[in-house]
Design a protein around this motif. Structure first.
Motif, mmCIF file in Angstrom:
data_model
loop_
_atom_site.group_PDB
_atom_site.id
_atom_site.type_symbol
_atom_site.label_atom_id
_atom_site.label_comp_id
_atom_site.label_asym_id
_atom_site.label_seq_id
_atom_site.Cartn_x
_atom_site.Cartn_y
_atom_site.Cartn_z
ATOM 1 N N GLU A 45 5.017 8.673 2.082
ATOM 2 C CA GLU A 45 5.696 9.622 2.008
ATOM 3 C C GLU A 45 5.047 11.229 2.022
ATOM 4 O O GLU A 45 5.308 12.138 2.595
ATOM 5 N N THR A 46 3.889 10.943 1.169
ATOM 6 C CA THR A 46 3.276 12.089 1.037
ATOM 7 C C THR A 46 2.418 12.438 2.432
ATOM 8 O O THR A 46 2.219 13.587 2.758
ATOM 9 N N VAL A 47 1.833 11.328 2.856
ATOM 10 C CA VAL A 47 1.273 11.624 4.166
ATOM 11 C C VAL A 47 1.910 12.152 5.221
ATOM 12 O O VAL A 47 1.799 13.069 6.111
ATOM 13 N N ILE A 48 2.981 11.829 5.313
ATOM 14 C CA ILE A 48 4.197 12.020 6.406
ATOM 15 C C ILE A 48 4.846 13.570 6.124
ATOM 16 O O ILE A 48 4.790 14.493 7.084
ATOM 17 N N ALA A 49 5.007 14.060 4.838
ATOM 18 C CA ALA A 49 5.231 15.363 4.646
ATOM 19 C C ALA A 49 4.269 16.398 4.763
ATOM 20 O O ALA A 49 4.494 17.419 5.546
ATOM 21 N N ALA A 50 2.899 15.814 4.626
ATOM 22 C CA ALA A 50 1.972 16.760 5.034
ATOM 23 C C ALA A 50 1.771 16.923 6.457
ATOM 24 O O ALA A 50 1.202 17.855 7.107
ATOM 25 N N LYS A 51 1.466 15.759 7.201
ATOM 26 C CA LYS A 51 1.640 15.586 8.801
ATOM 27 C C LYS A 51 2.701 16.402 9.171
ATOM 28 O O LYS A 51 2.277 17.395 10.253
ATOM 29 N N ASN A 52 3.865 16.648 8.611
ATOM 30 C CA ASN A 52 4.791 17.335 9.234
ATOM 31 C C ASN A 52 4.906 18.939 8.938
ATOM 32 O O ASN A 52 5.620 19.806 8.978
ATOM 33 N N ASN A 53 3.770 19.407 8.067
ATOM 34 C CA ASN A 53 3.375 20.844 7.502
ATOM 35 C C ASN A 53 4.441 21.202 6.670
ATOM 36 O O ASN A 53 4.782 22.290 6.694
ATOM 37 N N GLU A 57 8.045 19.936 0.750
ATOM 38 C CA GLU A 57 8.349 18.525 0.533
ATOM 39 C C GLU A 57 7.023 17.873 0.287
ATOM 40 O O GLU A 57 6.919 16.897 -0.507
ATOM 41 N N THR A 58 5.710 18.118 0.535
ATOM 42 C CA THR A 58 4.701 17.740 0.243
ATOM 43 C C THR A 58 4.134 17.735 -1.223
ATOM 44 O O THR A 58 3.730 16.762 -1.920
ATOM 45 N N VAL A 59 4.437 18.896 -1.771
ATOM 46 C CA VAL A 59 4.284 19.074 -3.348
ATOM 47 C C VAL A 59 5.308 18.066 -4.184
ATOM 48 O O VAL A 59 4.848 17.480 -5.009
ATOM 49 N N CYS A 60 6.396 17.902 -3.607
ATOM 50 C CA CYS A 60 7.442 17.059 -4.362
ATOM 51 C C CYS A 60 6.962 15.549 -3.940
ATOM 52 O O CYS A 60 6.864 14.634 -5.175
ATOM 53 N N GLU A 61 6.371 14.994 -2.998
ATOM 54 C CA GLU A 61 5.890 13.837 -2.677
ATOM 55 C C GLU A 61 4.830 13.533 -3.670
ATOM 56 O O GLU A 61 4.410 12.409 -4.036
ATOM 57 N N ILE A 62 3.764 14.417 -3.632
ATOM 58 C CA ILE A 62 2.453 14.431 -4.477
ATOM 59 C C ILE A 62 3.046 14.147 -5.878
ATOM 60 O O ILE A 62 2.391 13.267 -6.709
ATOM 61 N N THR A 63 3.988 14.984 -6.337
ATOM 62 C CA THR A 63 4.427 14.716 -7.687
ATOM 63 C C THR A 63 4.909 13.377 -8.031
ATOM 64 O O THR A 63 4.597 12.747 -8.970
ATOM 65 N N ASP A 64 5.669 12.806 -6.878
ATOM 66 C CA ASP A 64 6.152 11.518 -7.089
ATOM 67 C C ASP A 64 4.795 10.557 -7.138
ATOM 68 O O ASP A 64 4.896 9.393 -7.964
ATOM 69 N N LEU A 65 4.056 10.617 -6.374
ATOM 70 C CA LEU A 65 2.868 9.689 -6.199
ATOM 71 C C LEU A 65 2.185 9.908 -7.431
ATOM 72 O O LEU A 65 1.807 8.802 -7.877
ATOM 73 N N ILE A 66 1.693 11.086 -8.019
ATOM 74 C CA ILE A 66 0.905 10.976 -9.294
ATOM 75 C C ILE A 66 1.703 10.307 -10.267
ATOM 76 O O ILE A 66 1.090 9.573 -11.047
ATOM 77 N N TYR A 67 3.036 10.549 -10.559
ATOM 78 C CA TYR A 67 3.924 9.742 -11.580
ATOM 79 C C TYR A 67 3.777 8.344 -11.301
ATOM 80 O O TYR A 67 3.488 7.776 -12.245
ATOM 81 N N HIS A 68 4.054 7.721 -10.089
ATOM 82 C CA HIS A 68 4.119 6.412 -9.976
ATOM 83 C C HIS A 68 2.458 5.814 -10.040
ATOM 84 O O HIS A 68 2.237 4.599 -10.608
ATOM 85 N N VAL A 69 1.486 6.802 -9.932
ATOM 86 C CA VAL A 69 0.108 6.161 -10.128
ATOM 87 C C VAL A 69 0.050 6.106 -11.620
ATOM 88 O O VAL A 69 -0.711 5.240 -12.166
#
Length: 107
Positions: A45-53, A57-69
């Motif tokens: 989801e982070t990659v897709i949000a970033a690809k979509n510029n 959304e990218t910040v939200c997805e990065i936050t979710d990714l960091i939490y799950h990591v």
């Protein structure tokens, strides 16, 4: 203590408390496969949000990714200090750009 260390400590607390209704406690109950599935989903989801510029959304997805990591790290007994030490080692190295480009081509 920084924000990531604070979040990691909250995750550890939830792991130990096994709080009813806690999403974090639920992930620990479900085990590593569930946690890894969430890490993979959030990464994609982070990659897709970033690809979509879409920076918001990218910040939200990065936050979710960091939490799950961080949940994955806590599950496996890896601390933020472990990661900080590895980052320090890497910062002290002078990289071999040719080697890095070769790794990129192979992945």
């Amino acid at each position: 203590m920084n924000l990531i260390e604070n979040e990691y400590q909250v995750i550890i607390d939830r792991k130990n408390e096994k709080a009813q209704g806690s999403y974090t406690a639920y992930l620990f109950e479900q085990g590593l496969d569930k946690i890894l599935k969430k890490v993979g989903e959030e990464c994609t989801e982070t990659v897709i949000a970033a690809k979509n510029n879409n920076n918001e959304e990218t910040v939200c997805e990065i936050t979710d990714l960091i939490y799950h990591v961080l949940v994955m790290m806590a599950y496996q007994g890896i601390t933020t200090e472990d990661v900080a030490e590895e980052l320090k080692k890497r910062a002290a190295k002078r990289g071999n750009l040719k080697k890095f480009h070769q790794v990129d081509k192979n992945s």
